[in-house]
Design a protein around this motif. Structure first.
Motif, PDB file in Angstrom:
ATOM      1  N   HIS A 137      -9.059 -11.455   3.584  1.00  0.00           N
ATOM      2  CA  HIS A 137      -9.720 -10.633   4.596  1.00  0.00           C
ATOM      3  C   HIS A 137     -10.571  -9.585   3.871  1.00  0.00           C
ATOM      4  O   HIS A 137     -10.144  -9.041   2.860  1.00  0.00           O
ATOM      5  N   ARG A 191      -6.257 -12.034  14.204  1.00  0.00           N
ATOM      6  CA  ARG A 191      -7.087 -13.186  13.808  1.00  0.00           C
ATOM      7  C   ARG A 191      -6.367 -14.095  12.812  1.00  0.00           C
ATOM      8  O   ARG A 191      -5.397 -13.686  12.178  1.00  0.00           O
ATOM      9  N   VAL A 209      -2.207 -10.225   6.386  1.00  0.00           N
ATOM     10  CA  VAL A 209      -2.614  -8.818   6.253  1.00  0.00           C
ATOM     11  C   VAL A 209      -1.933  -8.050   7.375  1.00  0.00           C
ATOM     12  O   VAL A 209      -2.060  -8.413   8.551  1.00  0.00           O
ATOM     13  N   GLU A 232      -2.117  -0.851   8.909  1.00  0.00           N
ATOM     14  CA  GLU A 232      -1.349   0.365   8.630  1.00  0.00           C
ATOM     15  C   GLU A 232      -0.297   0.644   9.708  1.00  0.00           C
ATOM     16  O   GLU A 232      -0.545   0.453  10.895  1.00  0.00           O
ATOM     17  N   SER A 288       0.825  -1.211   0.000  1.00  0.00           N
ATOM     18  CA  SER A 288       0.000   0.000   0.000  1.00  0.00           C
ATOM     19  C   SER A 288       0.860   1.261   0.000  1.00  0.00           C
ATOM     20  O   SER A 288       2.089   1.193   0.153  1.00  0.00           O
ATOM     21  N   LYS A 342     -11.231  -6.520   4.148  1.00  0.00           N
ATOM     22  CA  LYS A 342     -10.637  -5.227   3.810  1.00  0.00           C
ATOM     23  C   LYS A 342      -9.537  -5.369   2.759  1.00  0.00           C
ATOM     24  O   LYS A 342      -9.161  -4.410   2.122  1.00  0.00           O
ATOM     25  N   VAL A 391      -4.159 -11.834  10.329  1.00  0.00           N
ATOM     26  CA  VAL A 391      -4.318 -10.384  10.284  1.00  0.00           C
ATOM     27  C   VAL A 391      -3.575  -9.843  11.499  1.00  0.00           C
ATOM     28  O   VAL A 391      -3.860 -10.243  12.635  1.00  0.00           O
TER      29      VAL A 391
HETATM   30  C1  LIG Z   1      -5.441  -4.577   9.668  1.00  0.00           C
HETATM   31  C2  LIG Z   1      -6.893  -4.442   9.308  1.00  0.00           C
HETATM   32  C3  LIG Z   1      -7.151  -5.369   8.156  1.00  0.00           C
HETATM   33  C4  LIG Z   1      -7.692  -4.797  10.549  1.00  0.00           C
HETATM   34  O1  LIG Z   1      -9.040  -4.855  10.187  1.00  0.00           O
HETATM   35  P1  LIG Z   1     -10.061  -5.760  11.007  1.00  0.00           P
HETATM   36  O2  LIG Z   1      -9.571  -7.154  11.026  1.00  0.00           O
HETATM   37  O3  LIG Z   1     -11.387  -5.522  10.421  1.00  0.00           O
HETATM   38  O4  LIG Z   1      -9.934  -5.247  12.421  1.00  0.00           O
HETATM   39  P2  LIG Z   1     -10.976  -4.338  13.182  1.00  0.00           P
HETATM   40  O5  LIG Z   1     -11.220  -3.099  12.364  1.00  0.00           O
HETATM   41  O6  LIG Z   1     -12.132  -5.205  13.557  1.00  0.00           O
HETATM   42  O7  LIG Z   1     -10.155  -3.970  14.434  1.00  0.00           O
HETATM   43  C5  LIG Z   1      -9.863  -4.887  15.463  1.00  0.00           C
HETATM   44  C6  LIG Z   1      -9.110  -4.172  16.531  1.00  0.00           C
HETATM   45  O8  LIG Z   1      -7.797  -3.831  16.025  1.00  0.00           O
HETATM   46  C7  LIG Z   1      -7.624  -2.443  16.046  1.00  0.00           C
HETATM   47  N1  LIG Z   1      -6.953  -2.075  14.776  1.00  0.00           N
HETATM   48  C8  LIG Z   1      -7.449  -2.150  13.543  1.00  0.00           C
HETATM   49  N2  LIG Z   1      -6.537  -1.762  12.636  1.00  0.00           N
HETATM   50  C9  LIG Z   1      -5.454  -1.413  13.349  1.00  0.00           C
HETATM   51  C10 LIG Z   1      -4.181  -0.937  12.974  1.00  0.00           C
HETATM   52  N3  LIG Z   1      -3.850  -0.725  11.707  1.00  0.00           N
HETATM   53  N4  LIG Z   1      -3.270  -0.681  13.940  1.00  0.00           N
HETATM   54  C11 LIG Z   1      -3.578  -0.898  15.242  1.00  0.00           C
HETATM   55  N5  LIG Z   1      -4.793  -1.373  15.653  1.00  0.00           N
HETATM   56  C12 LIG Z   1      -5.708  -1.617  14.713  1.00  0.00           C
HETATM   57  C13 LIG Z   1      -8.974  -1.837  16.126  1.00  0.00           C
HETATM   58  O9  LIG Z   1      -8.965  -0.599  16.788  1.00  0.00           O
HETATM   59  C14 LIG Z   1      -9.767  -2.862  16.890  1.00  0.00           C
HETATM   60  O10 LIG Z   1      -9.621  -2.704  18.269  1.00  0.00           O
HETATM   61  P3  LIG Z   1     -10.929  -2.909  19.212  1.00  0.00           P
HETATM   62  O11 LIG Z   1     -11.286  -4.362  19.057  1.00  0.00           O
HETATM   63  O12 LIG Z   1     -10.437  -2.536  20.575  1.00  0.00           O
HETATM   64  O13 LIG Z   1     -11.972  -2.000  18.661  1.00  0.00           O
HETATM   65  C15 LIG Z   1      -7.268  -3.013   8.864  1.00  0.00           C
HETATM   66  O14 LIG Z   1      -6.831  -2.102   9.828  1.00  0.00           O
HETATM   67  C16 LIG Z   1      -6.741  -2.713   7.471  1.00  0.00           C
HETATM   68  O15 LIG Z   1      -7.363  -3.063   6.497  1.00  0.00           O
HETATM   69  N6  LIG Z   1      -5.608  -2.105   7.291  1.00  0.00           N
HETATM   70  C17 LIG Z   1      -5.028  -1.874   5.973  1.00  0.00           C
HETATM   71  C18 LIG Z   1      -5.692  -0.726   5.254  1.00  0.00           C
HETATM   72  C19 LIG Z   1      -4.775  -0.125   4.259  1.00  0.00           C
HETATM   73  O16 LIG Z   1      -3.634   0.189   4.539  1.00  0.00           O
HETATM   74  N7  LIG Z   1      -5.226   0.020   3.063  1.00  0.00           N
HETATM   75  C20 LIG Z   1      -4.360   0.555   2.072  1.00  0.00           C
HETATM   76  C21 LIG Z   1      -5.006   0.492   0.766  1.00  0.00           C
HETATM   77  S1  LIG Z   1      -6.279   1.662   0.731  1.00  0.00           S
END
Ligand SMILES: CC(C)(COP(=O)(O)OP(=O)(O)OC[C@H]1O[C@@H](n2cnc3c(N)ncnc32)[C@H](O)[C@@H]1OP(=O)(O)O)[C@@H](O)C(=O)NCCC(=O)NCCS
Length: 275
Positions: free
Chosen positions: A259, A251, A195, A198, A153, A261, A227
């Protein structure tokens, strides 16, 4: 004549004597770098039987020798001037690689068919597998090995590992999704389909902890089909209590599962946009 790896080893033994006037040595080294450039050879790979990383040291030595053997040259493109020892990669259309203006890759890196380079940088010895997206401002350091169908990314920093020659480079395995602004350095490894959220910092000193069990599952290595996100762990020092970074596995995915996302990757690819 000795085979190419032996010729490079022989040059390596007397590297300190070599310089730009050694045209025969440059010809040998150029042959090795061309193998990297065309993807016929690679600096490192994962042994499918053992899962261990095998480093082909002679190819790293060839890269280090190249810097001794080539002189600085001025290159001009319109109003821009550059001064460097190495040319850039060429022949993208023939290799089915899409290169958006502002992207550059050095000769001696390999980009597989279907790779998209948004304005980004790929250094010598790096290998980017087929159908991988190198998004805006991502940098792929020297000798890093990026798998197929990976998404690096925006702003991801994949560290380069050149010296010492035996040191393992960063390995990102097939289908991994590396979130914006992650930094993966010093021979760290991200397993297949993983995964990374960020801003995650991963190097061989960073503990990777399973959120479910609380166990440290390794250092600098995110397991496949998980993840994981940036987190911190409490540490006591003589001077007080501080929080050091760790990577938390949130997870586990089933093999082949994308995943939710991470599906964004496919949408971005179809439309050729970056995020
Ligand atoms: C890593 C990722 C996949 C996690 O998504 P997810 O599995 O749906 O996780 P959730 O959103 O349910 O979050 C779960 C927990 O982790 C935390 N969390 C989510 N992403 C986080 C991150 N990047 N850093 C730290 N903590 C994170 C959340 O706050 C949440 O905490 P909570 O349970 O106390 O509320 C998501 O953050 C992601 O997609 N990141 C990449 C996005 C990106 O860079 N895209 C670039 C192309 S546009």
């Amino acid at each position: 004549m000795a085979d190419l790896p032996s010729q490079i080893a022989e040059l390596w033994d007397r590297a300190s004597e070599l310089g730009p006037a050694d045209h025969d040595a440059l010809a040998v080294v150029t042959e090795a770098i061309d193998l990297l450039d065309t993807g016929q050879a690679r600096v490192a790979e994962v042994d499918q039987a053992t899962g261990e990383v095998i480093v082909h040291e002679w190819l790293k030595q060839a890269i280090l020798l190249l810097f001794r053997l080539r002189s600085m040259e001025t290159m001009e493109v319109g109003p821009f001037e550059y001064v460097d020892k190495l040319p850039l990669k060429r022949g993208y259309a023939g290799a089915a690689v899409r290169v958006v203006p502002g992207a550059s890759a050095r000769w001696g890196s390999f980009l597989g068919a279907g790779v998209v380079c948004m304005p980004s940088y790929v250094n010598i010895g790096a290998r980017v597998g087929a159908d991988t997206m190198v998004d805006t401002w991502a940098t792929v350091g020297s000798c890093a090995q990026i798998g197929e169908r990976v998404h690096l990314s925006g702003g991801v920093g994949i560290g380069g590992v050149l010296e010492p020659a035996q040191a393992a480079p960063v390995i990102i395995e097939d289908e991994a999704m590396i979130g914006s602004r992650c930094m993966v350095t010093q021979g760290a490894r991200v397993g297949r389909g993983a995964v990374l959220g960020e801003g995650t910092i991963l190097n061989p000193s960073i503990p990777v902890i399973d959120a479910e069990s609380g166990d440290e599952v390794g250092r600098g290595h995110v397991p496949p089909w998980t993840v994981a996100v940036q987190a911190s762990r409490r540490r006591e020092f003589a001077g007080g209590e501080f929080f050091l970074p760790c990577v938390l596995v949130l997870r586990h995915l089933t093999e082949g599962q994308r995943h939710d996302k991470a599906q964004l990757n496919d949408i971005l690819r179809q439309h050729g946009v970056s995020a």
